[in-house]
Design a protein around this motif. Sequence first.
Motif, PDB file in Angstrom:
ATOM      1  N   PHE A   1     -18.352  33.740 -12.681  1.00 37.33           N
ATOM      2  CA  PHE A   1     -17.054  33.058 -12.678  1.00 37.33           C
ATOM      3  C   PHE A   1     -15.972  34.073 -12.325  1.00 37.33           C
ATOM      4  O   PHE A   1     -15.586  34.898 -13.142  1.00 37.33           O
ATOM      5  CB  PHE A   1     -16.724  32.451 -14.050  1.00 37.33           C
ATOM      6  CG  PHE A   1     -17.771  31.514 -14.589  1.00 37.33           C
ATOM      7  CD1 PHE A   1     -18.724  30.945 -13.748  1.00 37.33           C
ATOM      8  CD2 PHE A   1     -17.801  31.183 -15.935  1.00 37.33           C
ATOM      9  CE1 PHE A   1     -19.689  30.076 -14.235  1.00 37.33           C
ATOM     10  CE2 PHE A   1     -18.757  30.312 -16.434  1.00 37.33           C
ATOM     11  CZ  PHE A   1     -19.702  29.765 -15.585  1.00 37.33           C
TER      12      PHE A   1
ATOM     13  N   GLU B   1     -12.784  33.263 -10.767  1.00 36.63           N
ATOM     14  CA  GLU B   1     -11.430  32.731 -10.986  1.00 36.63           C
ATOM     15  C   GLU B   1     -11.491  31.552 -11.940  1.00 36.63           C
ATOM     16  O   GLU B   1     -12.468  30.789 -11.912  1.00 36.63           O
ATOM     17  CB  GLU B   1     -10.856  32.231  -9.647  1.00 36.63           C
ATOM     18  CG  GLU B   1     -10.463  33.323  -8.685  1.00 36.63           C
ATOM     19  CD  GLU B   1      -9.314  34.153  -9.188  1.00 36.63           C
ATOM     20  OE1 GLU B   1      -8.398  33.595  -9.830  1.00 36.63           O
ATOM     21  OE2 GLU B   1      -9.337  35.375  -8.968  1.00 36.63           O
TER      22      GLU B   1
ATOM     23  N   GLN C   1      -9.061  25.174 -16.520  1.00 36.42           N
ATOM     24  CA  GLN C   1      -9.119  26.388 -17.350  1.00 36.42           C
ATOM     25  C   GLN C   1      -7.790  27.126 -17.289  1.00 36.42           C
ATOM     26  O   GLN C   1      -7.327  27.670 -18.296  1.00 36.42           O
ATOM     27  CB  GLN C   1     -10.259  27.287 -16.866  1.00 36.42           C
ATOM     28  CG  GLN C   1     -11.631  26.665 -17.102  1.00 36.42           C
ATOM     29  CD  GLN C   1     -12.746  27.323 -16.312  1.00 36.42           C
ATOM     30  OE1 GLN C   1     -12.534  28.274 -15.570  1.00 36.42           O
ATOM     31  NE2 GLN C   1     -13.957  26.795 -16.459  1.00 36.42           N
TER      32      GLN C   1
ATOM     33  N   PRO D   1     -11.701  16.258 -13.371  1.00 32.58           N
ATOM     34  CA  PRO D   1     -12.918  15.623 -12.860  1.00 32.58           C
ATOM     35  C   PRO D   1     -14.209  16.242 -13.398  1.00 32.58           C
ATOM     36  O   PRO D   1     -14.206  17.393 -13.861  1.00 32.58           O
ATOM     37  CB  PRO D   1     -12.827  15.835 -11.349  1.00 32.58           C
ATOM     38  CG  PRO D   1     -11.430  16.177 -11.083  1.00 32.58           C
ATOM     39  CD  PRO D   1     -10.861  16.787 -12.304  1.00 32.58           C
ATOM     40  N   THR D   2     -15.274  15.496 -13.297  1.00 33.18           N
ATOM     41  CA  THR D   2     -16.601  15.956 -13.702  1.00 33.18           C
ATOM     42  C   THR D   2     -16.946  17.256 -12.978  1.00 33.18           C
ATOM     43  O   THR D   2     -16.659  17.402 -11.795  1.00 33.18           O
ATOM     44  CB  THR D   2     -17.631  14.859 -13.315  1.00 33.18           C
ATOM     45  OG1 THR D   2     -17.218  13.669 -13.969  1.00 33.18           O
ATOM     46  CG2 THR D   2     -19.023  15.225 -13.723  1.00 33.18           C
ATOM     47  N   GLY D   3     -17.516  18.165 -13.709  1.00 32.14           N
ATOM     48  CA  GLY D   3     -17.964  19.428 -13.116  1.00 32.14           C
ATOM     49  C   GLY D   3     -16.842  20.413 -12.843  1.00 32.14           C
ATOM     50  O   GLY D   3     -17.014  21.364 -12.081  1.00 32.14           O
ATOM     51  N   SER D   4     -15.673  20.214 -13.471  1.00 29.10           N
ATOM     52  CA  SER D   4     -14.546  21.106 -13.165  1.00 29.10           C
ATOM     53  C   SER D   4     -14.395  22.239 -14.182  1.00 29.10           C
ATOM     54  O   SER D   4     -13.374  22.928 -14.197  1.00 29.10           O
ATOM     55  CB  SER D   4     -13.251  20.287 -13.081  1.00 29.10           C
ATOM     56  OG  SER D   4     -13.044  19.614 -14.300  1.00 29.10           O
ATOM     57  N   GLY D   5     -15.385  22.419 -15.036  1.00 28.95           N
ATOM     58  CA  GLY D   5     -15.365  23.562 -15.955  1.00 28.95           C
ATOM     59  C   GLY D   5     -14.629  23.316 -17.257  1.00 28.95           C
ATOM     60  O   GLY D   5     -14.023  24.228 -17.828  1.00 28.95           O
ATOM     61  N   LYS D   6     -14.710  22.090 -17.756  1.00 30.08           N
ATOM     62  CA  LYS D   6     -13.972  21.772 -18.994  1.00 30.08           C
ATOM     63  C   LYS D   6     -14.582  22.502 -20.204  1.00 30.08           C
ATOM     64  O   LYS D   6     -13.862  22.912 -21.102  1.00 30.08           O
ATOM     65  CB  LYS D   6     -13.958  20.255 -19.234  1.00 30.08           C
ATOM     66  CG  LYS D   6     -13.141  19.499 -18.183  1.00 30.08           C
ATOM     67  CD  LYS D   6     -12.932  18.071 -18.546  1.00 30.08           C
ATOM     68  CE  LYS D   6     -14.131  17.195 -18.291  1.00 30.08           C
ATOM     69  NZ  LYS D   6     -14.474  17.022 -16.866  1.00 30.08           N
ATOM     70  N   THR D   7     -15.918  22.660 -20.189  1.00 31.26           N
ATOM     71  CA  THR D   7     -16.569  23.286 -21.357  1.00 31.26           C
ATOM     72  C   THR D   7     -15.991  24.675 -21.618  1.00 31.26           C
ATOM     73  O   THR D   7     -15.593  24.985 -22.744  1.00 31.26           O
ATOM     74  CB  THR D   7     -18.096  23.364 -21.130  1.00 31.26           C
ATOM     75  OG1 THR D   7     -18.541  22.116 -20.615  1.00 31.26           O
ATOM     76  CG2 THR D   7     -18.834  23.701 -22.401  1.00 31.26           C
TER      77      THR D   7
ATOM     78  N   GLU E   1     -15.747  14.664 -23.531  1.00 30.30           N
ATOM     79  CA  GLU E   1     -16.068  13.387 -22.879  1.00 30.30           C
ATOM     80  C   GLU E   1     -15.489  12.261 -23.739  1.00 30.30           C
ATOM     81  O   GLU E   1     -16.179  11.282 -24.044  1.00 30.30           O
ATOM     82  CB  GLU E   1     -17.590  13.210 -22.754  1.00 30.30           C
ATOM     83  CG  GLU E   1     -18.308  14.355 -22.099  1.00 30.30           C
ATOM     84  CD  GLU E   1     -18.365  14.233 -20.590  1.00 30.30           C
ATOM     85  OE1 GLU E   1     -17.997  13.179 -20.065  1.00 30.30           O
ATOM     86  OE2 GLU E   1     -18.752  15.212 -19.956  1.00 30.30           O
TER      87      GLU E   1
HETATM   88  N1  LIG Z   1     -14.453  29.450 -13.558  1.00 27.90           N
HETATM   89  C1  LIG Z   1     -15.595  29.008 -13.108  1.00 27.90           C
HETATM   90  N2  LIG Z   1     -16.043  29.416 -11.890  1.00 27.90           N
HETATM   91  C2  LIG Z   1     -17.231  28.970 -11.412  1.00 27.90           C
HETATM   92  N3  LIG Z   1     -18.045  28.097 -12.051  1.00 27.90           N
HETATM   93  C3  LIG Z   1     -17.640  27.654 -13.253  1.00 27.90           C
HETATM   94  C4  LIG Z   1     -16.408  28.079 -13.847  1.00 27.90           C
HETATM   95  N4  LIG Z   1     -16.292  27.484 -15.034  1.00 27.90           N
HETATM   96  C5  LIG Z   1     -17.375  26.708 -15.204  1.00 27.90           C
HETATM   97  N5  LIG Z   1     -18.207  26.812 -14.148  1.00 27.90           N
HETATM   98  C6  LIG Z   1     -19.479  26.114 -13.928  1.00 27.90           C
HETATM   99  O1  LIG Z   1     -19.208  24.816 -13.449  1.00 27.90           O
HETATM  100  C7  LIG Z   1     -20.198  23.898 -13.883  1.00 27.90           C
HETATM  101  C8  LIG Z   1     -19.529  22.669 -14.487  1.00 27.90           C
HETATM  102  O2  LIG Z   1     -18.909  23.046 -15.679  1.00 27.90           O
HETATM  103  P1  LIG Z   1     -18.786  22.026 -16.899  1.00 27.90           P
HETATM  104  O3  LIG Z   1     -20.093  21.415 -17.215  1.00 27.90           O
HETATM  105  O4  LIG Z   1     -18.049  22.711 -17.965  1.00 27.90           O
HETATM  106  O5  LIG Z   1     -17.875  20.941 -16.222  1.00 27.90           O
HETATM  107  P2  LIG Z   1     -17.247  19.688 -16.945  1.00 27.90           P
HETATM  108  O6  LIG Z   1     -15.894  19.559 -16.396  1.00 27.90           O
HETATM  109  O7  LIG Z   1     -17.405  19.798 -18.407  1.00 27.90           O
HETATM  110  O8  LIG Z   1     -18.164  18.537 -16.390  1.00 27.90           O
HETATM  111  P3  LIG Z   1     -18.526  17.164 -17.123  1.00 27.90           P
HETATM  112  O9  LIG Z   1     -17.316  16.318 -17.037  1.00 27.90           O
HETATM  113  O10 LIG Z   1     -19.666  16.675 -16.327  1.00 27.90           O
HETATM  114  O11 LIG Z   1     -18.924  17.530 -18.519  1.00 27.90           O
HETATM  115  C9  LIG Z   1     -21.087  24.622 -14.854  1.00 27.90           C
HETATM  116  O12 LIG Z   1     -22.274  24.987 -14.198  1.00 27.90           O
HETATM  117  C10 LIG Z   1     -20.288  25.872 -15.210  1.00 27.90           C
HETATM  118  O13 LIG Z   1     -21.120  26.950 -15.516  1.00 27.90           O
END
Ligand SMILES: Nc1ncnc2c1ncn2[C@@H]1O[C@H](COP(=O)(O)OP(=O)(O)OP(=O)(O)O)[C@@H](O)[C@H]1O
Length: 421
Positions: free
Chosen positions: A156, A158, A163, A181-187, A285
């Motif tokens: 990661f 940036e 975030q 959006p989904t997959g945007s790194g919320k965790t 979620e």
């Molecule tokens: N700063 C970053 N740069 C690159 N990849 C990242 C970054 N932060 C998180 N990720 C990666 O992006 C992917 C999606 O992250 P995450 O599951 O947190 O998304 P999400 O927004 O929670 O999605 P969902 O809504 O499906 O739960 C994961 O594989 C995570 O490791």
Amino acid sequence: MEKAASFLFAGTIFNKKKYADEIARFKEKKETENEVDYLSSFERVNPGSEEVTVSTKKRKRKQAASEAVEGFNVFKSSKKALVISEENKTDEGEDNLSKEKKKINLKLEADSILRKQYNIHVSGNKVASPLKSFADLSSVYGCESYLLHNFAKLGFKEPTPIQRQAIPVLLSGRECFACAPTGSGKTLAFVSPMLMKLKHASTEGVRAVILCPTRELAAQTTRECKKLAEGNKFYIKLLTKKLIRSAHLTKLRCDILISTPLRLSSAIKKRKLDLSRVEYLVLDESDKLFELGLIKQIDSVVKACSNPSIIRSLFSATLPDSVEELARTIMHDAVRVIIGRKNTASESVNQKLVFAGTEEGKLLALRQSFQERLNPPVLIFVQSKERAKELYEELKFDNIRVGVIHSDLSETQVKDYFYPY
Ligand SMILES: Nc1ncnc2c1ncn2[C@@H]1O[C@H](COP(=O)(O)OP(=O)(O)OP(=O)(O)O)[C@@H](O)[C@H]1O
């Protein structure tokens, strides 16, 4: 006025020598009058405080007497100097104030440019500045190096837009609704502030709770948390049936506890788990959490997390008004962070809407999509487990390697499915 006065007195000569005595007397009278005037105005601003006024009067007279020793001119000039220095002080103060104002305005401008660049929309009072880079975490918030090291290890470079904004909001101690959006790194957006604020491992009790709508998501979040916390001895636990049955639950030493609302509320109900020390509560979620009709369980968790200084946050891909309204009843002065437009899908995902009149029509359209452009692996979401089983049976005969998961499967079956090796 000055002109008029000079016109009126033009030609009149005042003999100062002749009237020297009168001038002296007049001066003396004026001095006393001024003093009386000054004191009476003081009395006026302090009505009903006679005692105070009297003693102040005495002090003033005493002051005047002592100052008079130094001579009238000294007194006058020192008074003047005082006024000038007061003026300078005020000027200096105003200067500092306008400098400070300018600095704040520049900062606000830089923040809004950064937000525009990353499509970040915020609402709320005094929202913390978005992160320019992960380096801000250590320079502004004193983040320990292990976390930045873990980001680098995971590749990661940036922060993602959510975030950039949600992390500083949570670090500044504010509650937050985050929609991205989904997959945007919320965790990472909600786990990193927790790790930074909790600092050291728990000595007793649960310190943070993350609620996820399903067991699979809870397990996935636990794995992510552990990866991010590597190098620090945090106790990160997934609430499993086994853990609930264990005798240690009442004295659980846990920094971050991840669970579904159903499981956590049942542990609370059995009086096995004390959540009164929880400092952070995340509803991940949240749209799904509320959709699944888990309000009663969520409510019992929220109530059990009774620490008055708790920070609650909601993270979701969509933020329906009904969910926000409900959540606002428990949040205090929450900041709302939205990436892109509220309730829209990621711009990096191609979308297509296909109308199909019947279930058979849907199956036909799906088969056609597989032939035309859908290259496996493909995920298909349906409304119910019955429909999932049905579709699985239908697609099995299409020469496609197909699988199905639903809530009738055991945890091990689901795990084997996702992690066969
Ligand atoms: N700063 C970053 N740069 C690159 N990849 C990242 C970054 N932060 C998180 N990720 C990666 O992006 C992917 C999606 O992250 P995450 O599951 O947190 O998304 P999400 O927004 O929670 O999605 P969902 O809504 O499906 O739960 C994961 O594989 C995570 O490791």
